[in-house]
Design a protein around this motif. Sequence first.
Motif, short mmCIF file in Angstrom:
data_model
loop_
_atom_site.label_atom_id
_atom_site.label_comp_id
_atom_site.label_asym_id
_atom_site.label_seq_id
_atom_site.Cartn_x
_atom_site.Cartn_y
_atom_site.Cartn_z
N GLN A 1 -4.93 13.12 -3.72
CA GLN A 1 -3.78 13.03 -4.63
C GLN A 1 -4.02 11.95 -5.66
O GLN A 1 -4.67 10.94 -5.40
N VAL A 2 -3.45 12.18 -6.84
CA VAL A 2 -3.42 11.18 -7.90
C VAL A 2 -2.01 10.64 -7.95
O VAL A 2 -1.04 11.41 -7.93
N VAL A 3 -1.89 9.31 -7.98
CA VAL A 3 -0.57 8.68 -7.94
C VAL A 3 -0.44 7.64 -9.04
O VAL A 3 -1.43 7.06 -9.49
N TRP A 4 0.79 7.42 -9.45
CA TRP A 4 1.14 6.38 -10.40
C TRP A 4 2.03 5.36 -9.69
O TRP A 4 2.98 4.86 -10.26
N ASP A 5 1.71 5.07 -8.47
CA ASP A 5 2.50 4.19 -7.60
C ASP A 5 2.05 2.75 -7.82
O ASP A 5 0.91 2.39 -7.55
N MET A 6 2.96 1.93 -8.31
CA MET A 6 2.62 0.55 -8.62
C MET A 6 2.79 -0.40 -7.44
O MET A 6 2.48 -1.59 -7.56
N ASN A 7 3.29 0.08 -6.32
CA ASN A 7 3.62 -0.80 -5.21
C ASN A 7 2.74 -0.67 -3.98
O ASN A 7 2.81 -1.50 -3.08
N THR A 8 1.92 0.35 -3.92
CA THR A 8 1.14 0.62 -2.73
C THR A 8 -0.07 -0.30 -2.63
O THR A 8 -0.66 -0.70 -3.63
N ASP A 9 -0.43 -0.62 -1.39
CA ASP A 9 -1.60 -1.44 -1.09
C ASP A 9 -2.53 -0.60 -0.21
O ASP A 9 -2.66 -0.83 0.98
N PHE A 10 -3.17 0.39 -0.84
CA PHE A 10 -4.04 1.30 -0.08
C PHE A 10 -5.18 0.56 0.62
O PHE A 10 -5.57 0.91 1.72
N ASN A 11 -5.74 -0.45 -0.04
CA ASN A 11 -6.89 -1.14 0.56
C ASN A 11 -6.47 -2.26 1.51
O ASN A 11 -7.31 -2.96 2.05
N GLN A 12 -5.19 -2.41 1.72
CA GLN A 12 -4.60 -3.30 2.73
C GLN A 12 -5.08 -4.74 2.65
O GLN A 12 -5.38 -5.37 3.65
N ASN A 13 -5.11 -5.27 1.42
CA ASN A 13 -5.47 -6.68 1.24
C ASN A 13 -4.26 -7.53 0.85
O ASN A 13 -4.40 -8.64 0.36
N HIS A 14 -3.07 -6.97 1.04
CA HIS A 14 -1.80 -7.66 0.78
C HIS A 14 -1.55 -7.89 -0.71
O HIS A 14 -0.84 -8.82 -1.08
N GLN A 15 -2.15 -7.07 -1.55
CA GLN A 15 -1.91 -7.09 -2.99
C GLN A 15 -1.67 -5.65 -3.44
O GLN A 15 -2.30 -4.73 -2.93
N LYS A 16 -0.78 -5.49 -4.40
CA LYS A 16 -0.52 -4.15 -4.93
C LYS A 16 -1.76 -3.69 -5.71
O LYS A 16 -2.22 -4.37 -6.62
N ASP A 17 -2.29 -2.53 -5.31
CA ASP A 17 -3.52 -2.02 -5.93
C ASP A 17 -3.38 -1.88 -7.43
O ASP A 17 -4.30 -2.20 -8.19
N TRP A 18 -2.22 -1.36 -7.88
CA TRP A 18 -2.02 -1.15 -9.31
C TRP A 18 -2.21 -2.45 -10.07
O TRP A 18 -2.91 -2.50 -11.09
N MET A 19 -1.61 -3.52 -9.56
CA MET A 19 -1.69 -4.80 -10.25
C MET A 19 -3.09 -5.41 -10.15
O MET A 19 -3.53 -6.11 -11.07
N GLU A 20 -3.79 -5.12 -9.08
CA GLU A 20 -5.19 -5.55 -9.00
C GLU A 20 -5.99 -4.91 -10.12
O GLU A 20 -6.80 -5.58 -10.79
N VAL A 21 -5.77 -3.62 -10.33
CA VAL A 21 -6.49 -2.91 -11.39
C VAL A 21 -6.09 -3.45 -12.77
O VAL A 21 -6.94 -3.67 -13.63
N VAL A 22 -4.80 -3.68 -12.96
CA VAL A 22 -4.34 -4.25 -14.23
C VAL A 22 -5.06 -5.57 -14.50
O VAL A 22 -5.53 -5.82 -15.62
N GLN A 23 -5.16 -6.42 -13.49
CA GLN A 23 -5.84 -7.71 -13.67
C GLN A 23 -7.32 -7.52 -14.01
O GLN A 23 -7.88 -8.29 -14.80
N MET A 24 -7.96 -6.51 -13.45
CA MET A 24 -9.35 -6.22 -13.78
C MET A 24 -9.48 -5.84 -15.26
O MET A 24 -10.41 -6.28 -15.94
#
Length: 139
Positions: A77-100
């Motif tokens: 699935q493709v998602v636009w979910d800004m709150n999920t932490d799929f990689n379970q590092n206690h950070q929102k994945d979306w915001m990790e990508v934004v920071q990158m």
Amino acid sequence: MHPVVVQRGWEVVFEAWQRGIYVLITQGYRSIAEQNELYAQGRTKPGKIVTNAKGGTSYHNYGLALDFALYTPDGKQVVWDMNTDFNQNHQKDWMEVVQMFKARGFEWGGDWRSFKDYPHVQMTFGFSIAQLYSYRLRV
């Protein structure tokens, strides 16, 4: 697409992959006609308003912007979910990508004051839309 935008976009995709986040670039260059179609959505055509930019007034029209989404870890699935932490590092994945993206010089549409565009990043290289549009008319 501007080659620097492409290169840095791929850098984000690969860095995120190394962190267990799977990024999909959903859009890069967009023609003036495509931009006008999107602008019509929610105005003269059915659907939700997704942009305030008419054709010629988006950095997508000049190959300087990317839109992205995330894949679920299983890739189904493709998602636009800004709150999920799929990689379970206690950070929102979306915001990790934004920071990158930001670390590589991109501006993020989520930082805009008025119309927030969370899946959008762009590199302006110091050029305003007016400058780009004016140049396009002269070429």
